[in-house]
Design a protein around this motif. Sequence first.
Motif, PDB file in Angstrom:
ATOM      1  N   ALA A 125       0.849  -1.191   0.000  1.00 33.98           N
ATOM      2  CA  ALA A 125       0.000   0.000   0.000  1.00 33.98           C
ATOM      3  C   ALA A 125       0.882   1.238   0.000  1.00 33.98           C
ATOM      4  O   ALA A 125       1.815   1.346   0.809  1.00 33.98           O
ATOM      5  CB  ALA A 125      -0.918   0.007   1.221  1.00 33.98           C
ATOM      6  N   LEU A 126       0.583   2.168  -0.910  1.00 31.58           N
ATOM      7  CA  LEU A 126       1.345   3.414  -0.999  1.00 31.58           C
ATOM      8  C   LEU A 126       0.363   4.578  -1.015  1.00 31.58           C
ATOM      9  O   LEU A 126      -0.516   4.636  -1.876  1.00 31.58           O
ATOM     10  CB  LEU A 126       2.233   3.414  -2.242  1.00 31.58           C
ATOM     11  N   VAL A 127       0.524   5.472  -0.052  1.00 35.07           N
ATOM     12  CA  VAL A 127      -0.453   6.533   0.172  1.00 35.07           C
ATOM     13  C   VAL A 127       0.255   7.886   0.198  1.00 35.07           C
ATOM     14  O   VAL A 127       1.267   8.054   0.897  1.00 35.07           O
ATOM     15  CB  VAL A 127      -1.203   6.311   1.504  1.00 35.07           C
ATOM     16  N   GLY A 128      -0.252   8.842  -0.573  1.00 37.88           N
ATOM     17  CA  GLY A 128       0.300  10.183  -0.555  1.00 37.88           C
ATOM     18  C   GLY A 128       1.735  10.258  -1.031  1.00 37.88           C
ATOM     19  O   GLY A 128       2.477  11.162  -0.616  1.00 37.88           O
ATOM     20  N   CYS A 129       2.121   9.350  -1.912  1.00 33.60           N
ATOM     21  CA  CYS A 129       3.492   9.317  -2.408  1.00 33.60           C
ATOM     22  C   CYS A 129       3.586   9.908  -3.813  1.00 33.60           C
ATOM     23  O   CYS A 129       2.589  10.026  -4.519  1.00 33.60           O
ATOM     24  CB  CYS A 129       4.014   7.879  -2.428  1.00 33.60           C
ATOM     25  N   LYS A 130       4.801  10.257  -4.207  1.00 31.18           N
ATOM     26  CA  LYS A 130       5.071  10.715  -5.564  1.00 31.18           C
ATOM     27  C   LYS A 130       6.092   9.791  -6.212  1.00 31.18           C
ATOM     28  O   LYS A 130       7.032   9.325  -5.552  1.00 31.18           O
ATOM     29  CB  LYS A 130       5.596  12.159  -5.564  1.00 31.18           C
ATOM     30  N   PHE A 131       5.893   9.555  -7.505  1.00 26.31           N
ATOM     31  CA  PHE A 131       6.813   8.735  -8.283  1.00 26.31           C
ATOM     32  C   PHE A 131       7.215   9.572  -9.495  1.00 26.31           C
ATOM     33  O   PHE A 131       6.388   9.849 -10.365  1.00 26.31           O
ATOM     34  CB  PHE A 131       6.142   7.433  -8.705  1.00 26.31           C
ATOM     35  N   ILE A 132       8.466   9.981  -9.530  1.00 28.17           N
ATOM     36  CA  ILE A 132       8.936  10.929 -10.528  1.00 28.17           C
ATOM     37  C   ILE A 132       9.961  10.258 -11.433  1.00 28.17           C
ATOM     38  O   ILE A 132      10.950   9.690 -10.954  1.00 28.17           O
ATOM     39  CB  ILE A 132       9.586  12.168  -9.874  1.00 28.17           C
ATOM     40  N   GLY A 133       9.722  10.318 -12.732  1.00 31.63           N
ATOM     41  CA  GLY A 133      10.670   9.774 -13.692  1.00 31.63           C
ATOM     42  C   GLY A 133      10.241  10.141 -15.093  1.00 31.63           C
ATOM     43  O   GLY A 133       9.432  11.056 -15.301  1.00 31.63           O
ATOM     44  N   ALA A 134      10.766   9.414 -16.073  1.00 33.02           N
ATOM     45  CA  ALA A 134      10.402   9.654 -17.473  1.00 33.02           C
ATOM     46  C   ALA A 134       9.902   8.351 -18.076  1.00 33.02           C
ATOM     47  O   ALA A 134       8.749   7.990 -17.911  1.00 33.02           O
ATOM     48  CB  ALA A 134      11.590  10.227 -18.237  1.00 33.02           C
TER      49      ALA A 134
END
Length: 379
Positions: free
Chosen positions: A206-215
């Motif tokens: 479970a992942l909550v309120g996260c950001k995943f940044i890439g291309a």
Amino acid sequence: MHSSALSKIHLKIRLPMISRLFLLILLFKIASSSFSRNGSNRVVVIEEAYLNWIKQMGSLTHSLFKKGENKLKPCLTITVNKDPRSGDFVTIQKAIDSLPEVNLCRVVISIHAGTYREKVEIPATKAYVSLEGEGSDKTIIEWDDTADRLGLNGRPLGTFASATFAVNSPYFIAKNITFKNKAPLPPSGALGKQAVALRISADTAALVGCKFIGAQDTLYDHIGRHYFRECYIEGSVDFIFGNGLSLYEGCHLHAITNSYGALTAQKRESMLEETGFSFVNCKVTGSGALYLGRAWGTFSRVVFAYTYMDKIITPRGWYNWGDKKRELTVFYGQYECSGPGSDFGGRVPWSRELTQQEAKPFISLSFIDGYEWLSNLKL
């Protein structure tokens, strides 16, 4: 067959002509033992067979997964802080390494604000790990590997090993953290530039309120049941990809390409695989021209429901990965979506505008058996 009945079937079966003929022939064979001499009965049998086929494509019995039995009460809390005087560890990997080789209770790793430049991996035996940041804009984990970068063995890392953060253990939880791959946006058509920010290769995360940044290839939703809530996911090509069984609820998906890109590349390979991506109450924005998904797997399955789609979504919506045979086997649908990119009129004929009944299995926690392992989780 009566012409009115035929028109009804053609409205319900949104497939190209060759696909419709193939499906009708198949359904005739399935239903042949039940056919009577009455033409109207034939129509009823074909209609029932088709609806059964849709039900099978959308069914999620999850017989391949064991019952999720989460442990949420912490037995240990440790802190990570870049200031060695204010925490138990200065790096996240060292905090994880400090856990028993076989971890059997919930451990909360509290990560203070800061940018942690490190490549992190949680081994398969260290279950029940929770990471809690001080906010996705404050707690950032970043690295910059790409698939073509050489590893210690002198060979390219490949997409799998390019991940900034890799999860191999079950019952992982992350809150309020940014996972980032800093590799620059590659030019269109460049090879070996896959750059994963997070890879999840384990069940019940479970992942909550996260950001995943890439291309390219930002979030590797590899295998297992996963829940993403109120997350921000940024990328260019196939930036949510893999063969997970995952529910994305209230997430913001943002494209950063100036040419063609794709939001998803789901890799379901057979009807026996109980995998797929479902996006509920999400938002799609950004730049470029974006496919909702590409059929990485022959039986790729993706659904968007109650989702706002900006004008960047290409009218056709979906791409067959250059293999027309996949048009017969993928399951791509949308339900009650909004925004200029949601218009179903120009979609490929092998995608579906779902009915309420068809959408129902995809739009609640039951899609990922979440009532078993998420019901007591304070999100």
